[in-house]
Design an enzyme around this catalytic site. Structure first.
Site, mmCIF file in Angstrom:
data_model
loop_
_atom_site.group_PDB
_atom_site.id
_atom_site.type_symbol
_atom_site.label_atom_id
_atom_site.label_comp_id
_atom_site.label_asym_id
_atom_site.label_seq_id
_atom_site.Cartn_x
_atom_site.Cartn_y
_atom_site.Cartn_z
ATOM 1 N N CYS A 114 -27.255 25.050 -36.041
ATOM 2 C CA CYS A 114 -27.207 24.507 -34.678
ATOM 3 C C CYS A 114 -25.781 24.418 -34.120
ATOM 4 O O CYS A 114 -25.603 24.293 -32.914
ATOM 5 C CB CYS A 114 -27.862 23.134 -34.622
ATOM 6 S SG CYS A 114 -29.590 23.205 -35.070
ATOM 7 N N HIS A 251 -25.453 19.618 -28.044
ATOM 8 C CA HIS A 251 -26.568 20.283 -28.708
ATOM 9 C C HIS A 251 -27.820 19.441 -28.469
ATOM 10 O O HIS A 251 -27.781 18.221 -28.539
ATOM 11 C CB HIS A 251 -26.289 20.402 -30.212
ATOM 12 C CG HIS A 251 -27.465 20.867 -31.005
ATOM 13 N ND1 HIS A 251 -28.232 21.938 -30.605
ATOM 14 C CD2 HIS A 251 -28.026 20.404 -32.143
ATOM 15 C CE1 HIS A 251 -29.213 22.112 -31.484
ATOM 16 N NE2 HIS A 251 -29.107 21.195 -32.422
ATOM 17 N N ASN A 281 -35.372 21.873 -29.690
ATOM 18 C CA ASN A 281 -34.145 22.231 -30.406
ATOM 19 C C ASN A 281 -34.120 23.743 -30.638
ATOM 20 O O ASN A 281 -34.814 24.238 -31.521
ATOM 21 C CB ASN A 281 -34.080 21.466 -31.732
ATOM 22 C CG ASN A 281 -32.809 21.763 -32.514
ATOM 23 O OD1 ASN A 281 -32.060 22.675 -32.177
ATOM 24 N ND2 ASN A 281 -32.587 20.992 -33.568
HETATM 25 N N1 ACO Z 1 -45.766 12.749 -35.694
HETATM 26 C C1 ACO Z 1 -46.098 11.533 -36.113
HETATM 27 N N2 ACO Z 1 -45.493 10.936 -37.159
HETATM 28 C C2 ACO Z 1 -44.501 11.587 -37.771
HETATM 29 C C3 ACO Z 1 -44.097 12.876 -37.367
HETATM 30 C C4 ACO Z 1 -44.779 13.462 -36.272
HETATM 31 N N3 ACO Z 1 -44.465 14.678 -35.790
HETATM 32 N N4 ACO Z 1 -43.080 13.282 -38.159
HETATM 33 C C5 ACO Z 1 -42.839 12.285 -39.022
HETATM 34 N N5 ACO Z 1 -43.694 11.255 -38.809
HETATM 35 C C6 ACO Z 1 -43.784 9.977 -39.487
HETATM 36 C C7 ACO Z 1 -43.131 10.020 -40.854
HETATM 37 O O1 ACO Z 1 -44.033 10.511 -41.817
HETATM 38 C C8 ACO Z 1 -42.791 8.564 -41.066
HETATM 39 O O2 ACO Z 1 -43.944 7.885 -41.502
HETATM 40 P P1 ACO Z 1 -43.842 6.764 -42.663
HETATM 41 O O3 ACO Z 1 -42.943 5.703 -42.071
HETATM 42 O O4 ACO Z 1 -45.252 6.356 -42.838
HETATM 43 O O5 ACO Z 1 -43.226 7.461 -43.833
HETATM 44 C C9 ACO Z 1 -42.487 8.036 -39.663
HETATM 45 O O6 ACO Z 1 -43.041 8.988 -38.757
HETATM 46 C C10 ACO Z 1 -41.000 7.905 -39.379
HETATM 47 O O7 ACO Z 1 -40.353 9.089 -39.800
HETATM 48 P P2 ACO Z 1 -38.792 9.256 -39.717
HETATM 49 O O8 ACO Z 1 -38.430 10.587 -40.277
HETATM 50 O O9 ACO Z 1 -38.116 8.064 -40.274
HETATM 51 O O10 ACO Z 1 -38.609 9.263 -38.137
HETATM 52 P P3 ACO Z 1 -37.271 9.270 -37.322
HETATM 53 O O11 ACO Z 1 -37.261 8.143 -36.387
HETATM 54 O O12 ACO Z 1 -36.071 9.469 -38.197
HETATM 55 O O13 ACO Z 1 -37.438 10.588 -36.437
HETATM 56 C C11 ACO Z 1 -36.658 12.881 -36.435
HETATM 57 C C12 ACO Z 1 -37.598 11.844 -37.051
HETATM 58 C C13 ACO Z 1 -37.056 13.091 -34.974
HETATM 59 C C14 ACO Z 1 -36.767 14.172 -37.211
HETATM 60 C C15 ACO Z 1 -35.208 12.363 -36.476
HETATM 61 O O14 ACO Z 1 -34.917 11.900 -37.764
HETATM 62 C C16 ACO Z 1 -34.167 13.416 -36.114
HETATM 63 O O15 ACO Z 1 -34.034 13.808 -34.964
HETATM 64 N N6 ACO Z 1 -33.330 13.842 -37.080
HETATM 65 C C17 ACO Z 1 -32.209 14.730 -36.809
HETATM 66 C C18 ACO Z 1 -32.610 16.121 -36.480
HETATM 67 C C19 ACO Z 1 -31.361 16.889 -36.166
HETATM 68 O O16 ACO Z 1 -30.489 16.451 -35.446
HETATM 69 N N7 ACO Z 1 -31.181 18.048 -36.738
HETATM 70 C C20 ACO Z 1 -29.872 18.701 -36.607
HETATM 71 C C21 ACO Z 1 -29.903 19.974 -35.986
HETATM 72 S S1 ACO Z 1 -31.156 21.019 -36.588
HETATM 73 C C22 ACO Z 1 -30.469 22.396 -37.310
HETATM 74 O O17 ACO Z 1 -29.296 22.500 -37.604
HETATM 75 C C23 ACO Z 1 -31.378 23.531 -37.726
#
Ligand code: ACO
Length: 324
Positions: A114, A251, A281
């Site tokens: 990214c 980004h 993304n």
């Molecule tokens: N729908 C519903 N529930 C979900 C989903 C979904 N699509 N995905 C995960 N959950 C659940 C999980 O299983 C978890 O459940 P649990 O508490 O029972 O275990 C709960 O939701 C919370 O999950 P988290 O992963 O803690 O959620 P978070 O608030 O962290 O959000 C996200 C997840 C959106 C992925 C976030 O962590 C994020 O944006 N991370 C960074 C991504 C990023 O910036 N990537 C960098 C660039 S990408 C690249 O370089 C290729």
């Protein structure tokens, strides 16, 4: 101050197919509410089966040439940021160069996931400053849908496809920070964190491109602090405060990461270009897509100071200070 790389044209390409959160609700156990609340994404574009990263890069490049009033013969080389090339080799850049009918010149792909576009911009800027090229096409293009595990709700709701391109031209600048051009770039990677966001396979592991595996919560935590650090470093390096920035072009991974960076800078969200709600993304394509959108709709004007930033797998992160 000598030669600086000025953005003289931008272009973008988004695939036709729109995948909404409602569509995803039918594919995995998720909800529109969860996706919007955690990421800010409402819909994203998905490339057709036979549409490649190279095809999208080419379409964006043609638009950038048109916007700059240039022909392929005016361009010395191509730098493409991508993680999802058409083939292991040759590069997407070679395809774009060949399809445009450009004269032989440098063509290379840069891979920093990214953060790829910021890396590519910096690579191209250095060629130009060294006098090794006068005008370069810099493209961020991705078909992330080809490496998404469509059964993994933690990642499949986030990633998408598209391409954005800019033309960089070396111009003499004797006005310092007041002059147009790339004023500084700041690139980082911390390879000890490479397992936080990776593909399951790869060319020399299995011959298979693999699918995205991400420890989202961990990546989120680092994204927020790395973005704040690199943005502060960029301002300090150029001896300016946040009020000197007209537009933050981040980004587009997650609206919460974008808001947190804006808050750290004390910038109102009115000065931040946001496309994550409609684009998702698109990895290396996200910054040039956002840039092109804000230039085309008239928000970003000539003379505006832009702060571009990104972070991604590697982990990698970086920023660029650019006067448009
Ligand atoms: N729908 C519903 N529930 C979900 C989903 C979904 N699509 N995905 C995960 N959950 C659940 C999980 O299983 C978890 O459940 P649990 O508490 O029972 O275990 C709960 O939701 C919370 O999950 P988290 O992963 O803690 O959620 P978070 O608030 O962290 O959000 C996200 C997840 C959106 C992925 C976030 O962590 C994020 O944006 N991370 C960074 C991504 C990023 O910036 N990537 C960098 C660039 S990408 C690249 O370089 C290729």
């Amino acid at each position: 101050m000598g030669i600086q790389s000025v953005i003289t044209g931008t272009g973008a390409y988004l695939p036709e197919k729109i995948l909404t959160n409602a569509d995803l609700e039918k594919m995995v156990d998720t909800s529109d509410e969860w996706i919007i609340q955690r990421s800010g994404i409402k819909e994203r574009r998905i490339a057709a089966k036979d549409e490649t990263t190279g095809d999208m890069a080419l379409a964006a490049a043609k638009k950038a040439l048109e916007a700059g009033g240039l022909t392929p013969q005016d361009i010395d080389g191509v730098v493409v940021a991508t993680t999802t090339p058409d083939r292991t080799f040759p590069s997407v850049a070679a395809k774009v160069q060949g399809e445009l009918g450009m004269a032989p010149g440098l063509a290379l792909d840069v891979q920093a996931v990214c953060t790829g576009f910021i890396y590519a911009l910096s690579v191209a800027d250095n060629f130009i400053r060294l006098g090794q090229a006068k005008r370069l096409l810099v493209i961020g293009a991705e078909k992330m849908s080809s490496i998404v595990d469509w059964k993994d709700r933690g990642t499949c709701v986030l990633f998408a496809d598209g391409a954005g391109a800019v033309i960089l031209e070396g111009q003499e600048n004797d006005k310092g920070l007041e002059g147009s051009g790339i004023h500084s770039t700041h690139l980082y990677a911390n390879g000890t964190q490479r397992d936080l966001l990776k593909t399951s396979d790869g060319t020399s592991m299995s011959g298979d491109a693999g699918v995205i595996e991400m420890q989202g919560r961990e990546v989120f935590k680092y994204a927020v602090s790395y973005m704040a650090d690199v943005v502060e470093e960029t301002l300090a390096h150029n001896n300016i405060g946040p009020d000197a920035i007209d537009w933050l072009v981040p980004h587009q991974a997650n609206i919460r990461i974008i808001e947190s960076t804006a808050k750290k800078l004390g910038m109102s969200m009115d000065k931040v270009v946001v496309t994550v709600d409609r684009h998702g993304n698109t990895s290396a394509a996200s910054v040039p897509l956002a840039l092109d959108e804000a230039i085309c709709d008239g928000r970003i004007k000539r003379g505006d100071m832009l702060l571009l930033e990104a972070m991604g797998g590697g982990l990698t992160w970086g920023a660029a200070l650019v006067r448009y």
